[in-house]
Design a protein around this motif. Structure first.
Motif, mmCIF file in Angstrom:
data_model
loop_
_atom_site.group_PDB
_atom_site.id
_atom_site.type_symbol
_atom_site.label_atom_id
_atom_site.label_comp_id
_atom_site.label_asym_id
_atom_site.label_seq_id
_atom_site.Cartn_x
_atom_site.Cartn_y
_atom_site.Cartn_z
ATOM 1 N N SER A 24 0.820 -1.223 0.000
ATOM 2 C CA SER A 24 0.000 0.000 0.000
ATOM 3 C C SER A 24 0.850 1.268 0.000
ATOM 4 O O SER A 24 0.350 2.350 -0.297
ATOM 5 C CB SER A 24 -0.904 0.023 1.241
ATOM 6 N N ASN A 25 2.124 1.118 0.378
ATOM 7 C CA ASN A 25 3.058 2.243 0.475
ATOM 8 C C ASN A 25 2.711 3.200 1.629
ATOM 9 O O ASN A 25 3.142 4.359 1.633
ATOM 10 C CB ASN A 25 3.155 3.029 -0.831
ATOM 11 N N ALA A 26 1.953 2.722 2.608
ATOM 12 C CA ALA A 26 1.679 3.551 3.790
ATOM 13 C C ALA A 26 2.982 3.831 4.520
ATOM 14 O O ALA A 26 3.789 2.920 4.747
ATOM 15 C CB ALA A 26 0.710 2.835 4.725
ATOM 16 N N ARG A 27 3.193 5.083 4.891
ATOM 17 C CA ARG A 27 4.432 5.469 5.590
ATOM 18 C C ARG A 27 4.177 5.673 7.088
ATOM 19 O O ARG A 27 5.097 5.691 7.884
ATOM 20 C CB ARG A 27 5.003 6.756 4.992
ATOM 21 N N MET A 28 2.911 5.852 7.444
ATOM 22 C CA MET A 28 2.528 6.058 8.845
ATOM 23 C C MET A 28 1.244 5.269 9.094
ATOM 24 O O MET A 28 0.244 5.512 8.435
ATOM 25 C CB MET A 28 2.318 7.553 9.112
ATOM 26 N N ILE A 29 1.311 4.315 10.012
ATOM 27 C CA ILE A 29 0.158 3.454 10.279
ATOM 28 C C ILE A 29 -0.331 3.694 11.705
ATOM 29 O O ILE A 29 0.421 3.543 12.674
ATOM 30 C CB ILE A 29 0.514 1.971 10.080
ATOM 31 N N PHE A 30 -1.584 4.081 11.831
ATOM 32 C CA PHE A 30 -2.201 4.304 13.139
ATOM 33 C C PHE A 30 -2.840 2.990 13.601
ATOM 34 O O PHE A 30 -3.702 2.434 12.908
ATOM 35 C CB PHE A 30 -3.243 5.416 13.052
ATOM 36 N N VAL A 31 -2.403 2.512 14.765
ATOM 37 C CA VAL A 31 -2.825 1.197 15.266
ATOM 38 C C VAL A 31 -3.862 1.397 16.359
ATOM 39 O O VAL A 31 -3.618 2.073 17.366
ATOM 40 C CB VAL A 31 -1.615 0.403 15.785
ATOM 41 N N VAL A 32 -5.033 0.789 16.155
ATOM 42 C CA VAL A 32 -6.196 1.039 17.019
ATOM 43 C C VAL A 32 -6.651 -0.271 17.661
ATOM 44 O O VAL A 32 -7.735 -0.772 17.387
ATOM 45 C CB VAL A 32 -7.354 1.655 16.202
ATOM 46 N N LEU A 33 -5.812 -0.838 18.510
ATOM 47 C CA LEU A 33 -6.145 -2.106 19.156
ATOM 48 C C LEU A 33 -6.308 -1.979 20.663
ATOM 49 O O LEU A 33 -6.789 -2.900 21.313
ATOM 50 C CB LEU A 33 -5.051 -3.155 18.865
ATOM 51 N N GLY A 34 -5.902 -0.845 21.229
ATOM 52 C CA GLY A 34 -5.947 -0.672 22.675
ATOM 53 C C GLY A 34 -4.714 -1.267 23.345
ATOM 54 O O GLY A 34 -4.066 -2.162 22.808
ATOM 55 N N CYS A 35 -4.403 -0.741 24.519
ATOM 56 C CA CYS A 35 -3.239 -1.192 25.297
ATOM 57 C C CYS A 35 -3.605 -2.442 26.108
ATOM 58 O O CYS A 35 -4.686 -2.486 26.700
ATOM 59 C CB CYS A 35 -2.804 -0.066 26.219
ATOM 60 N N PRO A 36 -2.754 -3.463 26.140
ATOM 61 C CA PRO A 36 -1.397 -3.589 25.595
ATOM 62 C C PRO A 36 -1.334 -4.295 24.242
ATOM 63 O O PRO A 36 -0.248 -4.555 23.739
ATOM 64 C CB PRO A 36 -0.701 -4.421 26.657
ATOM 65 N N LYS A 37 -2.500 -4.621 23.680
ATOM 66 C CA LYS A 37 -2.525 -5.407 22.443
ATOM 67 C C LYS A 37 -1.827 -4.682 21.299
ATOM 68 O O LYS A 37 -1.088 -5.305 20.524
ATOM 69 C CB LYS A 37 -3.981 -5.717 22.074
ATOM 70 N N GLN A 38 -2.060 -3.357 21.171
ATOM 71 C CA GLN A 38 -1.485 -2.642 20.027
ATOM 72 C C GLN A 38 0.040 -2.556 20.129
ATOM 73 O O GLN A 38 0.751 -2.652 19.110
ATOM 74 C CB GLN A 38 -2.092 -1.255 19.892
ATOM 75 N N GLU A 39 0.566 -2.422 21.344
ATOM 76 C CA GLU A 39 2.014 -2.360 21.512
ATOM 77 C C GLU A 39 2.663 -3.708 21.187
ATOM 78 O O GLU A 39 3.734 -3.761 20.565
ATOM 79 C CB GLU A 39 2.367 -1.923 22.933
ATOM 80 N N ARG A 40 2.011 -4.794 21.577
ATOM 81 C CA ARG A 40 2.533 -6.122 21.252
ATOM 82 C C ARG A 40 2.487 -6.368 19.738
ATOM 83 O O ARG A 40 3.399 -6.983 19.171
ATOM 84 C CB ARG A 40 1.733 -7.207 21.993
ATOM 85 N N TRP A 41 1.433 -5.887 19.101
ATOM 86 C CA TRP A 41 1.343 -6.050 17.641
ATOM 87 C C TRP A 41 2.427 -5.242 16.944
ATOM 88 O O TRP A 41 3.071 -5.735 16.013
ATOM 89 C CB TRP A 41 -0.033 -5.616 17.141
ATOM 90 N N MET A 42 2.671 -4.022 17.407
ATOM 91 C CA MET A 42 3.655 -3.170 16.737
ATOM 92 C C MET A 42 5.063 -3.763 16.805
ATOM 93 O O MET A 42 5.781 -3.773 15.805
ATOM 94 C CB MET A 42 3.630 -1.754 17.326
ATOM 95 N N ILE A 43 5.454 -4.288 17.977
ATOM 96 C CA ILE A 43 6.800 -4.851 18.051
ATOM 97 C C ILE A 43 6.909 -6.125 17.213
ATOM 98 O O ILE A 43 7.968 -6.428 16.654
ATOM 99 C CB ILE A 43 7.256 -5.108 19.508
ATOM 100 N N SER A 44 5.797 -6.849 17.075
ATOM 101 C CA SER A 44 5.829 -8.052 16.235
ATOM 102 C C SER A 44 5.950 -7.710 14.758
ATOM 103 O O SER A 44 6.396 -8.525 13.954
ATOM 104 C CB SER A 44 4.563 -8.895 16.462
ATOM 105 N N MET A 45 5.575 -6.476 14.393
ATOM 106 C CA MET A 45 5.639 -6.030 13.002
ATOM 107 C C MET A 45 6.883 -5.187 12.700
ATOM 108 O O MET A 45 7.131 -4.829 11.557
ATOM 109 C CB MET A 45 4.397 -5.194 12.648
ATOM 110 N N LYS A 46 7.659 -4.881 13.741
ATOM 111 C CA LYS A 46 8.881 -4.092 13.535
ATOM 112 C C LYS A 46 9.837 -4.858 12.620
ATOM 113 O O LYS A 46 10.067 -6.054 12.810
ATOM 114 C CB LYS A 46 9.567 -3.794 14.867
ATOM 115 N N ASP A 47 10.376 -4.174 11.636
ATOM 116 C CA ASP A 47 11.263 -4.737 10.606
ATOM 117 C C ASP A 47 10.540 -5.697 9.666
ATOM 118 O O ASP A 47 11.178 -6.401 8.872
ATOM 119 C CB ASP A 47 12.474 -5.445 11.247
ATOM 120 N N ARG A 48 9.210 -5.686 9.726
ATOM 121 C CA ARG A 48 8.417 -6.496 8.789
ATOM 122 C C ARG A 48 7.483 -5.591 7.977
ATOM 123 O O ARG A 48 7.347 -5.783 6.772
ATOM 124 C CB ARG A 48 7.606 -7.545 9.562
#
Length: 250
Positions: free
Chosen positions: A149-173
């Motif tokens: 999609s070429n998105a450069r900024m992704i807003f994650v709307v999962l709530g804490c702590p789920k969204q933080e766990r998802w973001m680190i799982s997607m880091k470098d991916r």
């Protein structure tokens, strides 16, 4: 950015505008990383769970969202302020944005709101995941969808702590800056209301949110707010005692 440790978390310091500017710079850099917007609830989750604390401490930026975090003469950097400011900057600088999380209804409402208020904003992708753990092939598909999609900024709307766990799982991916905005999106698009300014300034925004969602938030606020106050007081007393011992020795 400079940081300060509170409990077991290093959170970022600086003027409000510097946070926005840093995030926009990260989006332009195509760096795969993430930002945590840290309210009191997030600090307590981290205090209880070392693995979650490690996720926060590996973030590119940890913003001081909760009002108690601003009592050291630090600007408050709340998700509800950041989201519209980042969207405006993305619109002006032609940064494609994406949204991950929330219900289909919320994302439809989001698309309508953005079309009316940010007409030149490029919405690269919106994705509402199922409310269950994802299979490996589903994760791979999501990564491919957002990267293509070429998105450069992704807003994650999962709530804490789920969204933080998802973001680190997607880091470098996922090749984008990911920002966990939690409850800021429903407020932006009109599904929830924000507290009056006087309540925000006096640290009572949590009480306003509790009034809107008492069943969901009562246990969280009753437990986290009281524990946070206890831990901060305990930390300050420990600091004073250690300082007094040093003075006596000298």
């Amino acid at each position: 950015m400079k940081t300060k440790q509170l409990l077991n978390i290093n959170y970022s310091l600086g003027p409000y505008r510097s946070f926005v500017d840093n995030m926009i710079e990260l989006a332009h850099s195509n760096k795969s990383t993430y930002v945590c917007v840290s309210a009191v609830h997030m600090f307590i989750e981290a205090y209880k769970d070392d693995s979650f604390a490690a996720i926060l401490n590996k973030a590119e930026i940890v913003t001081p969202d909760g009002k108690p975090l601003t009592w050291i003469k630090q600007d408050r950097v709340a998700g509800m302020d950041l989201l519209p400011d980042l969207l405006l900057a993305a619109e002006n600088q032609n940064i494609p944005v994406g949204f991950y999380g929330g219900t289909e209804e919320m994302l439809i409402k989001t698309q309508d709101h953005l079309g009316k208020n940010y007409p030149k904003l490029t919405i690269a992708k919106m994705y509402s995941p199922p409310f269950r753990p994802l299979k490996a092939e589903e994760e791979d598909s999501i990564i491919k969808i957002f990267n293509e999609s070429n998105a450069r900024m992704i807003f994650v709307v999962l709530g804490c702590p789920k969204q933080e766990r998802w973001m680190i799982s997607m880091k470098d991916r996922i090749n984008a800056l990911m920002i966990g905005i939690g409850g800021a999106l429903p407020v932006l698009v009109g599904l929830n209301k924000r507290a009056p300014v006087w309540m925000q300034d006096s640290g009572l925004e949590w009480a306003y949110r509790l009034g809107q969602e008492p069943k969901r938030l009562f246990r969280r606020y009753a437990a986290t707010n009281s524990l946070f106050i206890y831990l901060i007081l305990k930390e300050k007393l420990s600091f004073k005692k250690s300082s007094s011992k040093k003075i006596v020795k000298e």
